[in-house]
Design a protein around this motif. Structure first.
Motif, PDB file in Angstrom:
ATOM      1  N   PHE A  22       0.807  -1.210   0.000  1.00 16.21           N
ATOM      2  CA  PHE A  22       0.000   0.000   0.000  1.00 16.21           C
ATOM      3  C   PHE A  22       0.846   1.267   0.000  1.00 16.21           C
ATOM      4  CE2 PHE A  22      -2.647  -3.264   1.942  1.00 16.21           C
ATOM      5  CZ  PHE A  22      -3.766  -3.191   1.129  1.00 16.21           C
ATOM      6  N   ARG A  60      -4.146   5.858   3.058  1.00 16.73           N
ATOM      7  CA  ARG A  60      -4.600   5.564   1.693  1.00 16.73           C
ATOM      8  C   ARG A  60      -5.844   4.676   1.658  1.00 16.73           C
ATOM      9  NH1 ARG A  60       1.007   5.705   1.340  1.00 16.73           N
ATOM     10  NH2 ARG A  60       1.860   6.922  -0.401  1.00 16.73           N
ATOM     11  N   TRP A  61      -5.842   3.621   2.454  1.00 14.41           N
ATOM     12  CA  TRP A  61      -6.899   2.614   2.371  1.00 14.41           C
ATOM     13  C   TRP A  61      -7.632   2.473   3.693  1.00 14.41           C
ATOM     14  CZ3 TRP A  61      -7.977   0.419  -2.281  1.00 14.41           C
ATOM     15  CH2 TRP A  61      -6.988   0.482  -3.276  1.00 14.41           C
ATOM     16  N   GLU A 100     -12.481   1.989   1.197  1.00 14.18           N
ATOM     17  CA  GLU A 100     -12.278   3.359   0.711  1.00 14.18           C
ATOM     18  C   GLU A 100     -10.828   3.563   0.303  1.00 14.18           C
ATOM     19  OE1 GLU A 100     -15.653   6.238   2.554  1.00 14.18           O
ATOM     20  OE2 GLU A 100     -13.720   6.270   3.572  1.00 14.18           O
ATOM     21  N   ARG A 101     -10.649   4.274  -0.804  1.00 11.87           N
ATOM     22  CA  ARG A 101      -9.317   4.697  -1.251  1.00 11.87           C
ATOM     23  C   ARG A 101      -9.264   6.217  -1.153  1.00 11.87           C
ATOM     24  NH1 ARG A 101      -4.806   6.481  -2.191  1.00 11.87           N
ATOM     25  NH2 ARG A 101      -3.403   5.697  -3.829  1.00 11.87           N
ATOM     26  N   ILE A 103      -7.306   9.652  -1.633  1.00 14.21           N
ATOM     27  CA  ILE A 103      -6.258  10.185  -2.498  1.00 14.21           C
ATOM     28  C   ILE A 103      -5.732  11.498  -1.923  1.00 14.21           C
ATOM     29  CG2 ILE A 103      -5.735  10.977  -4.836  1.00 14.21           C
ATOM     30  CD1 ILE A 103      -8.030   9.174  -5.800  1.00 14.21           C
ATOM     31  N   SER A 105      -4.566  12.248   1.271  1.00 17.60           N
ATOM     32  CA  SER A 105      -5.342  12.450   2.492  1.00 17.60           C
ATOM     33  C   SER A 105      -4.950  13.697   3.270  1.00 17.60           C
ATOM     34  CB  SER A 105      -5.186  11.219   3.394  1.00 17.60           C
ATOM     35  OG  SER A 105      -5.807  11.404   4.641  1.00 17.60           O
ATOM     36  N   ASN A 114     -14.974   4.947  -2.952  1.00 19.87           N
ATOM     37  CA  ASN A 114     -15.328   3.853  -2.060  1.00 19.87           C
ATOM     38  C   ASN A 114     -16.181   2.799  -2.755  1.00 19.87           C
ATOM     39  OD1 ASN A 114     -17.891   5.104  -2.088  1.00 19.87           O
ATOM     40  ND2 ASN A 114     -17.419   6.282  -0.246  1.00 19.87           N
TER      41      ASN A 114
END
Length: 222
Positions: A22, A60-61, A100-101, A103, A105, A114
């Motif tokens: 990740f 990120r995730w 959820e990703r 971008i 953050s 998401n």
């Protein structure tokens, strides 16, 4: 000796930064989200309240779980009602995996993509009008009928704003697609539709970049 050389090499290797699938770093935290979704079911307005949350990995995730349910009176048409002489309401709900990703953050405004994947259900139940709740016996007749189970897939996107370090506001849009619904008056086409969502997220969103903060402090002190 050879043993000391091997031990030194092992320590040096462990001291290096760990690489992950990740991204770089090992920032792990978590957050909860409270969302209100404005959509339609069978052509009528439906208000869905949603709660989801999980582990936030490397800023990120987010991987977690979510549940949502309708809160307003979605009247069942008389031709599809299990009890045509009573006012019946559709109840909708869903629960499952939430991904959820996020971008970039750390930016004050950024994009989130998401995906919800899980099980959904509908049912009919007797819901009298507000003025008709004049007898405690009304509460005894809240059993559900025509229970209907199916699969739900809901991709979406949010424009997320960092209000505080622990609070984010994320308006967005998603599309709910169902598979296998056979409830009375509720086909997949009746349940599948766009949702317009308002979401608040509370929790930890990753650690501050300490090296950058330290460098800025040193520059100011000089």
């Amino acid at each position: 000796s050879a043993l000391l050389i091997l031990l030194s090499a092992a320590i040096t290797t462990q001291a290096q930064e760990i690489q992950t699938l990740f991204g770089r770093g090992s920032s792990t935290s978590g957050y909860m989200a409270f969302s209100n979704k404005f959509t339609t079911i069978n052509g009528d307005y439906a208000n869905l309240s949603e709660v989801y949350g999980g582990v936030f990995i490397n800023r990120r995730w987010m991987i977690g779980m979510g549940v949502a349910a309708s809160t307003n009176d979605i009247r069942v048409p008389q031709q599809h009602s299990v009890s045509p002489l009573q006012p019946m309401t559709y109840q909708y709900g869903q629960g499952g995996l939430m991904l959820e990703r996020v971008i970039k953050s750390n930016r004050s405004i950024h994009l989130v993509i998401n995906m919800f994947s899980g099980v959904g259900f509908t049912a009919q139940y007797h819901r009298p009008q507000i003025g008709d709740w004049d007898d405690w016996d009304d509460f005894d007749d809240l059993s559900s009928h025509d229970e209907n189970w199916f699969y739900v897939l809901e991709p979406g996107a949010q424009l997320e704003m960092n209000l505080f370090r622990w609070l984010r506001f994320s308006p967005g849009i998603s599309y709910r697609k169902t598979y296998g619904s056979n409830g009375l008056g509720l086909s997949d086409n009746d349940l599948s539709n766009w949702s317009y969502n308002l979401t608040l997220k509370i929790g930890g969103f990753g650690k501050r970049n300490r090296e950058r903060h330290k460098h800025s402090t040193e520059v100011i002190s000089k």
